[in-house]
Design an enzyme around this catalytic site. Structure first.
Site, PDB file in Angstrom:
ATOM      1  N   ARG A  98       0.815  -1.215   0.000  1.00 48.72           N
ATOM      2  CA  ARG A  98       0.000   0.000   0.000  1.00 48.72           C
ATOM      3  C   ARG A  98       0.852   1.270   0.000  1.00 48.72           C
ATOM      4  O   ARG A  98       0.558   2.234  -0.719  1.00 48.72           O
ATOM      5  CB  ARG A  98      -0.931   0.007   1.208  1.00 48.72           C
ATOM      6  CG  ARG A  98      -1.915   1.175   1.284  1.00 48.72           C
ATOM      7  CD  ARG A  98      -2.958   1.078   0.196  1.00 48.72           C
ATOM      8  NE  ARG A  98      -2.584   1.778  -1.040  1.00 48.72           N
ATOM      9  CZ  ARG A  98      -3.090   1.485  -2.220  1.00 48.72           C
ATOM     10  NH1 ARG A  98      -3.939   0.496  -2.369  1.00 48.72           N
ATOM     11  NH2 ARG A  98      -2.712   2.149  -3.291  1.00 48.72           N
ATOM     12  N   GLU A 195       2.296  40.562  -6.769  1.00 43.33           N
ATOM     13  CA  GLU A 195       0.989  40.135  -7.269  1.00 43.33           C
ATOM     14  C   GLU A 195       0.168  41.389  -7.602  1.00 43.33           C
ATOM     15  O   GLU A 195      -0.052  42.231  -6.735  1.00 43.33           O
ATOM     16  CB  GLU A 195       0.301  39.307  -6.187  1.00 43.33           C
ATOM     17  CG  GLU A 195      -1.070  38.790  -6.534  1.00 43.33           C
ATOM     18  CD  GLU A 195      -1.683  38.048  -5.369  1.00 43.33           C
ATOM     19  OE1 GLU A 195      -2.459  38.692  -4.611  1.00 43.33           O
ATOM     20  OE2 GLU A 195      -1.391  36.853  -5.182  1.00 43.33           O
ATOM     21  N   ASP A 216      -2.836  38.642 -11.528  1.00 44.10           N
ATOM     22  CA  ASP A 216      -3.713  37.810 -10.722  1.00 44.10           C
ATOM     23  C   ASP A 216      -5.176  37.989 -11.120  1.00 44.10           C
ATOM     24  O   ASP A 216      -5.734  39.076 -11.010  1.00 44.10           O
ATOM     25  CB  ASP A 216      -3.531  38.140  -9.235  1.00 44.10           C
ATOM     26  CG  ASP A 216      -4.283  37.191  -8.335  1.00 44.10           C
ATOM     27  OD1 ASP A 216      -4.239  35.976  -8.595  1.00 44.10           O
ATOM     28  OD2 ASP A 216      -4.922  37.656  -7.375  1.00 44.10           O
TER      29      ASP A 216
END
Length: 276
Positions: A98, A195, A216
């Site tokens: 797993r 930004e 942005d």
């Protein structure tokens, strides 16, 4: 490249988490001399990533496990392909199954999703890059997977690059003030990114002589205007509302970088199975 020391430590912790105080199923069913052979197969198309991590899981459990991969990281794999042969002591093969699959399925899924985005950009020179929206303590694997899928990397952590976001601008009072304070204290080796939500902010960031300007959540026409205004005086990054249906149009505006959390956060795991 992944740092082998980091990978080994991470794998050990993952195995501790999963095995706990012992695999009560396997340890009560398998004798010490039981031996298994198996194959790692893919049930879907994608990009393979995490082969060495898969090996590390089993190397950590037993030196007697043998694995032979027929593909390497970055290779395209098709549904039905045998990816690797594996054989060794049954207890360790089952205990590690797993954890080994979790690594390779997750990393291959991110590499596959990244390739879809980069392919959607087409012939434009823009590169798809990741963000810091990653799984805690799994970032190195996720970023490696982005690179394997043909993407590029944004900053690894907060110390890599100074990124001035809206809350930093509010804190400093303006983009100009924020950049001035950073330039007074940063090393010459650090870039400064800002930004920007508006063309006015782009103009202010340009005047402050920053290294990277992030556009942005701008619409396509505004991004085109911003790219013409910047005119290669800074690296241009686009972010916000990036998906497979929009990334090509964003690339057409002339941006250099397109950042998206989707290539990691929304990437499905690749369907791989370990058949004994």
């Amino acid at each position: 490249m992944l740092n082998n020391l980091y990978v080994k430590d991470h794998v050990k912790e993952a195995l501790k988490e999963d095995i706990g105080f012992g695999d009560i199923t396997t340890e009560n069913l398998a004798a010490d001399d039981d031996y298994l052979k198996g194959a790692l197969n893919t049930r879907s198309d994608g990009v393979l990533c995490g082969a060495d991590v898969f090996k590390t899981v089993y190397e950590t459990l037993s030196k007697d496990i043998k694995i032979k991969f027929y593909f390497q990281d970055g290779d395209l794999i098709k549904k039905g392909n045998k990816i690797a042969d594996i054989e060794g002591p049954a207890k360790e093969l089952l205990m590690g199954e797993r954890v080994a699959l979790n690594y390779i399925q997750r990393m291959s899924g991110i590499a596959t999703e990244t390739k879809k985005y980069q392919d959607a950009i087409g012939n434009y020179p823009a590169k798809i890059v990741d963000t810091r929206k990653t799984t805690p303590n799994f970032r190195i694997f996720e970023k490696y997977a982005v690179k394997t899928g043909g993407g590029a990397l944004h900053r690894f952590n907060l110390s890599d690059c100074a990124m001035i976001k809206d809350n930093h601008i509010r804190l400093a009072g303006s983009i100009t003030n924020a950049v001035k304070k950073l330039k007074e204290n940063l090393s010459h080796a650090h870039k400064i990114e800002v930004e920007c939500d508006t063309i006015e902010q782009v103009k202010e960031a340009l005047a402050a002589d920053v290294d990277i300007i992030m556009l942005d959540n701008m619409d396509i026409e505004t991004m085109k205007t911003a790219c013409c205004l910047i005119n290669h005086k800074a690296i241009v990054e686009a972010s916000g509302n990036v998906n497979l249906s929009t990334v090509g149009a964003i690339a057409s505006t002339g941006v250099d970088i397109i950042s998206s959390s989707a290539i990691v956060a929304k990437a499905p795991t690749l369907d791989l199975a370990l058949d004994m």
